[in-house]
Design a protein around this motif. Sequence first.
Motif, PDB file in Angstrom:
ATOM      1  N   ALA A  36      -3.117   7.798  -4.188  1.00 48.71           N
ATOM      2  CA  ALA A  36      -3.391   8.958  -3.343  1.00 48.71           C
ATOM      3  C   ALA A  36      -3.078   8.609  -1.892  1.00 48.71           C
ATOM      4  CB  ALA A  36      -4.857   9.371  -3.491  1.00 48.71           C
ATOM      5  N   THR A  37      -2.671   9.612  -1.118  1.00 52.06           N
ATOM      6  CA  THR A  37      -2.319   9.356   0.283  1.00 52.06           C
ATOM      7  C   THR A  37      -3.260  10.116   1.203  1.00 52.06           C
ATOM      8  OG1 THR A  37      -0.734  11.182   0.235  1.00 52.06           O
ATOM      9  CG2 THR A  37       0.117   8.979  -0.256  1.00 52.06           C
ATOM     10  N   ARG A  80      -2.838  13.614  -4.561  1.00 50.73           N
ATOM     11  CA  ARG A  80      -4.286  13.737  -4.757  1.00 50.73           C
ATOM     12  C   ARG A  80      -4.737  12.932  -5.971  1.00 50.73           C
ATOM     13  NH1 ARG A  80      -3.214  19.191  -2.646  1.00 50.73           N
ATOM     14  NH2 ARG A  80      -2.402  19.777  -4.677  1.00 50.73           N
ATOM     15  N   GLN A  81      -5.829  12.229  -5.790  1.00 49.19           N
ATOM     16  CA  GLN A  81      -6.416  11.443  -6.871  1.00 49.19           C
ATOM     17  C   GLN A  81      -6.630  12.320  -8.098  1.00 49.19           C
ATOM     18  OE1 GLN A  81     -10.067   9.612  -5.675  1.00 49.19           O
ATOM     19  NE2 GLN A  81     -10.722   9.213  -7.775  1.00 49.19           N
ATOM     20  N   GLY A  82      -6.231  11.833  -9.254  1.00 46.43           N
ATOM     21  CA  GLY A  82      -6.479  12.546 -10.504  1.00 46.43           C
ATOM     22  C   GLY A  82      -5.314  13.383 -10.994  1.00 46.43           C
ATOM     23  N   VAL A 103      -2.436   9.515 -10.569  1.00 49.86           N
ATOM     24  CA  VAL A 103      -2.645   9.145  -9.166  1.00 49.86           C
ATOM     25  C   VAL A 103      -4.043   8.540  -9.007  1.00 49.86           C
ATOM     26  CG1 VAL A 103      -2.727   9.970  -6.779  1.00 49.86           C
ATOM     27  CG2 VAL A 103      -1.022  10.896  -8.381  1.00 49.86           C
ATOM     28  N   ALA A 104      -4.079   7.284  -8.554  1.00 48.83           N
ATOM     29  CA  ALA A 104      -5.323   6.533  -8.363  1.00 48.83           C
ATOM     30  C   ALA A 104      -5.864   6.787  -6.961  1.00 48.83           C
ATOM     31  CB  ALA A 104      -5.056   5.046  -8.564  1.00 48.83           C
ATOM     32  N   PRO A 105      -7.130   6.426  -6.711  1.00 47.10           N
ATOM     33  CA  PRO A 105      -7.691   6.622  -5.365  1.00 47.10           C
ATOM     34  C   PRO A 105      -6.876   5.886  -4.291  1.00 47.10           C
ATOM     35  CG  PRO A 105      -9.408   5.946  -6.902  1.00 47.10           C
ATOM     36  CD  PRO A 105      -8.116   5.840  -7.635  1.00 47.10           C
ATOM     37  N   ALA A 116      -4.063   0.653 -11.706  1.00 50.62           N
ATOM     38  CA  ALA A 116      -3.878   1.975 -12.292  1.00 50.62           C
ATOM     39  C   ALA A 116      -5.242   2.574 -12.610  1.00 50.62           C
ATOM     40  CB  ALA A 116      -3.049   1.849 -13.558  1.00 50.62           C
ATOM     41  N   PRO A 117      -5.354   3.917 -12.563  1.00 48.59           N
ATOM     42  CA  PRO A 117      -6.614   4.537 -12.945  1.00 48.59           C
ATOM     43  C   PRO A 117      -6.999   4.073 -14.343  1.00 48.59           C
ATOM     44  CG  PRO A 117      -5.044   6.188 -12.185  1.00 48.59           C
ATOM     45  CD  PRO A 117      -4.311   4.897 -12.265  1.00 48.59           C
TER      46      PRO A 117
END
Lengths: 159, 213
Positions: free
Chosen positions: A38-39, A119-121, A142-144, A150-151
Motif C-alpha cells: 500500500a502507498t 490500498r491495503q486488501g 496489496v499488503a499494509p 506478503a499478506p
Amino acid sequence: MRSLAPPLACLWALVGINAATASEPVSTVRIEQAWARATPPGVNVGAAYAVISNRGAADRLVAVESTLSEQVEIHNSSQQAGRMQMRPVAEADVPAGGRVVFEPGGSHLMLIDLKRPLRQGELLSMTFVFANAGRLTVQLPVAPIGSTQAPTSAHDHHH
Amino acid sequence: MTIITERRTWTLALVVVAFAAGLWAAHRWHRASSAVAGPEFQLASLSTSTPAQDFTLYDGEGRSRSLRDFRGRVVLMFFGFTRCPDVCPTELFKLSQVKQSLADDGARVQVIFITLDPERDSPALMQTYTSAFDPDFVGLTGSREQIDKVAAQYYVAHAKAGPPDSYVIDHSTSTYVIDPAGRLRLLGRMDTSVEAFVHDIRLLLRDQPGGAG
C-alpha cells in the motif's frame, strides 16, 4: 519378425516421449508470492515483489506492466560506498532451473506514476512479459504500508 | 627409534597443553573485559557523552522544530525521501512496529523522518507521508542548504541519480538512536530487528526513568 518387436517398441517409446515433450507448454516460468505494498496518499510511486521460478531453459523478464501505473521499472538495489543505490535495469535474466527474487530491501519492481494510491486488501493486476514464456498476468494482493512480507492470506496467484 | 617417538609424543603433549592454557587465558580475559562494558546493547553502540548535533527544520505544519525539543524521549531519526519506494517505507514501518512493541514506553519514543529531497517534499507531503505510518511521527524538511547541513552533521551520504524529472536519491540507511539526555548513542541498520531496537530502547529509558515524555 519376433526379433524386431523389442527395438520397435523402443522406437515407439522414444517417439512417444518426444511427442509428449513437444506438446508440453513452452512456459516453465512461474510467478509466486507476488504482492504489492500500500502507498501513502500524495506519493505516486510504489513497490511490488515476487519470486519468479523457472523449471525450464533460460528466459528473460523484459517488461512489467500494471493497470494502475504508467510504468513499472525493474530495480536492482545494492549498497555502494555506504549508500543504498537503486537502479532501473532493462531486463532481468531468469536462469535455467533458477529463481529471481524481488523482495523488500533488495531488487524490486517500482510502480511509477500511480493513478491512485494502492490500498491495503485490494488486488493489483500486473503482467510480466518474458522473452520466451510470453505474457503472464498475476493478481497481487496489496499488503499494509511498509510491510516486509506478503499478506498472510496470499496464495500463489498465477495462471 | 622408541626414544625419538617418545620425545615426539612429549613435545606434542606439551604443545597441546600450552595451546589449551592459551585458550583458557584468552577466554578469561574476554569475559573479564566484556563484564565491564556496561549495558549489553544489540545495536552498534557509540560511546559518546556529548549532545547530538542540534538543528532546526520545519514540521508538517511549517513550525520550526529543533532536536533539543525532544529531550526526555528516545529519538529514532531516519533520513530518506517520500518517492523512495522500497527502503524508506520498510524502515519507517519497522520503526512504527518498534513503537507499538514498546507499549506504554512507546510514548517516550519520537520517530523523526528527515527528507533528503526538500525540492519535492513539502511540509504538507511529509505530514501525509509520516502519518501513514504513525500519526505521532514527525517529518521534517527545510531549504536545500539546511538539509545538506543536517545531513553533513550526521555523516549522511546522499546523491541524486537518474533523469531530472524522475530522479531517485541514493542515501545511507542508518537509523540514529538518541537517548533522553540528547546524546547520540546507537546506530540501527536496515537488518536490525524490531526486537533488537526494543531491547536497546528499554535500556536507554531505564537509565533515565520517568523522563519528560
